[in-house]
Write a protein that holds these residues in place. Structure first.
Motif, short mmCIF file in Angstrom:
data_model
loop_
_atom_site.label_atom_id
_atom_site.label_comp_id
_atom_site.label_asym_id
_atom_site.label_seq_id
_atom_site.Cartn_x
_atom_site.Cartn_y
_atom_site.Cartn_z
N ARG A 181 -1.85 0.74 10.67
CA ARG A 181 -0.94 0.67 9.54
C ARG A 181 0.03 1.84 9.58
N LYS A 182 1.09 1.68 10.35
CA LYS A 182 2.09 2.73 10.38
C LYS A 182 2.72 2.88 9.01
N LEU A 183 3.18 4.09 8.73
CA LEU A 183 3.82 4.37 7.46
C LEU A 183 5.33 4.27 7.59
N LEU A 235 -1.32 14.40 1.63
CA LEU A 235 -1.37 13.24 0.74
C LEU A 235 -1.62 13.68 -0.69
N LYS A 293 -2.52 7.70 -3.51
CA LYS A 293 -2.26 6.42 -2.85
C LYS A 293 -2.62 5.28 -3.78
N PHE A 337 -3.70 1.16 -3.55
CA PHE A 337 -4.00 -0.03 -2.76
C PHE A 337 -4.11 -1.26 -3.64
N TYR A 347 0.88 -1.16 0.00
CA TYR A 347 0.00 0.00 0.00
C TYR A 347 0.92 1.21 0.00
N ALA A 381 2.75 1.38 3.63
CA ALA A 381 2.08 1.06 4.89
C ALA A 381 2.49 -0.33 5.33
N TYR A 386 3.38 11.75 -0.35
CA TYR A 386 3.03 12.94 0.41
C TYR A 386 3.92 14.10 -0.04
N PHE A 394 2.05 5.35 -0.92
CA PHE A 394 1.58 6.72 -0.80
C PHE A 394 2.67 7.68 -1.27
#
Lengths: 115, 115
Positions: free
Chosen positions: B101-103, B46, B49, B51, B32, B94, B36, B34
């Protein structure tokens, strides 16, 4: 548009002193996070918090660190006895559902300088 | 262990030129991903993203990114850069460990835009 706020924007402290970094997450969010970024290094996960307890914490988050949600709006990170290596930018984030399926919204950060 | 690499620490482009920021990840399962952006004095916002599904994802501010599993990459692109795009760009993945779900972040790429 709702946003995450953090205070102060810059904190200078002496080594060994306690600091409290404050965050006001977005009001209907349920999950809260702290990350930090030491100058020139990657953003690192510190801790996540849900339902008034820590969900997950990293190796960095030792006994010197604690988090609290003292009321319905604030989310704080306390460092009991600061060290020089705690100097970093600290980011607070919140999300309305767990992590990956929903965006984590970040505050502008607090720059902590330990002298 | 999960990790993210952004090979370019700093990039300078001319206004109106196209942009590609590179991101490579190391992850055992479906990632997952991302992107930023952080403008000076601002929080982490953000951009987009990924998924699942379509490997080309559209984001805000005219950005897009393409997920390429075979190359373990998630590069960010914009066809025509504006001066206001000057900022720090972070790629993140993630973690799938735990309930929250820490990044996990890349080092970031600093983008400068020449007039």
């Amino acid at each position: 548009e709702p946003e995450v706020t953090q205070t102060p924007s810059h904190q200078v402290t002496q080594m060994g002193q306690e600091v409290i970094l404050r965050c006001v997450p977005i009001s209907n969010h349920l999950y809260f996070y702290w990350y930090r970024q030491i100058l020139g290094q990657k953003v690192e996960f510190l801790v996540s918090f849900y339902n008034n307890e820590i969900s997950e914490k990293s190796e960095i988050f030792d006994d010197q660190f604690s988090v609290e949600r003292p009321d319905g709006s604030n989310f704080t990170l306390k460092i009991r006895s600061t060290k020089l290596e705690d100097s970093a930018m600290y980011f607070c984030a919140s999300s309305d559902l767990a992590g990956i399926y929903n965006e984590q919204f970040f505050g502008p950060g607090t720059r902590l300088t330990v002298l | 262990a999960q990790s993210v690499t952004q090979p370019d620490i700093h990039i300078t482009v001319s206004e109106g030129a196209s942009l590609e920021l590179r991101c490579n990840y190391s992850y055992g399962a479906t990632p997952y991903l991302f992107w930023y952006v952080q403008s000076p004095g601002q929080g982490l916002q953000l951009l987009l993203k990924y998924f699942s599904g379509d490997t080309l994802v559209q984001g805000i501010k005219g950005f897009e990114a393409e997920f390429k599993r075979s190359q373990s990459s998630f590069n960010l692109r914009k066809p025509s850069v504006h001066w206001s795009d000057a900022a720090e760009y972070f790629c993140a993945v993630a973690s799938n460990a735990g309930n929250n779900r820490k990044l996990i972040w890349g080092l970031g790429t600093s983008l400068a835009v020449n007039p």
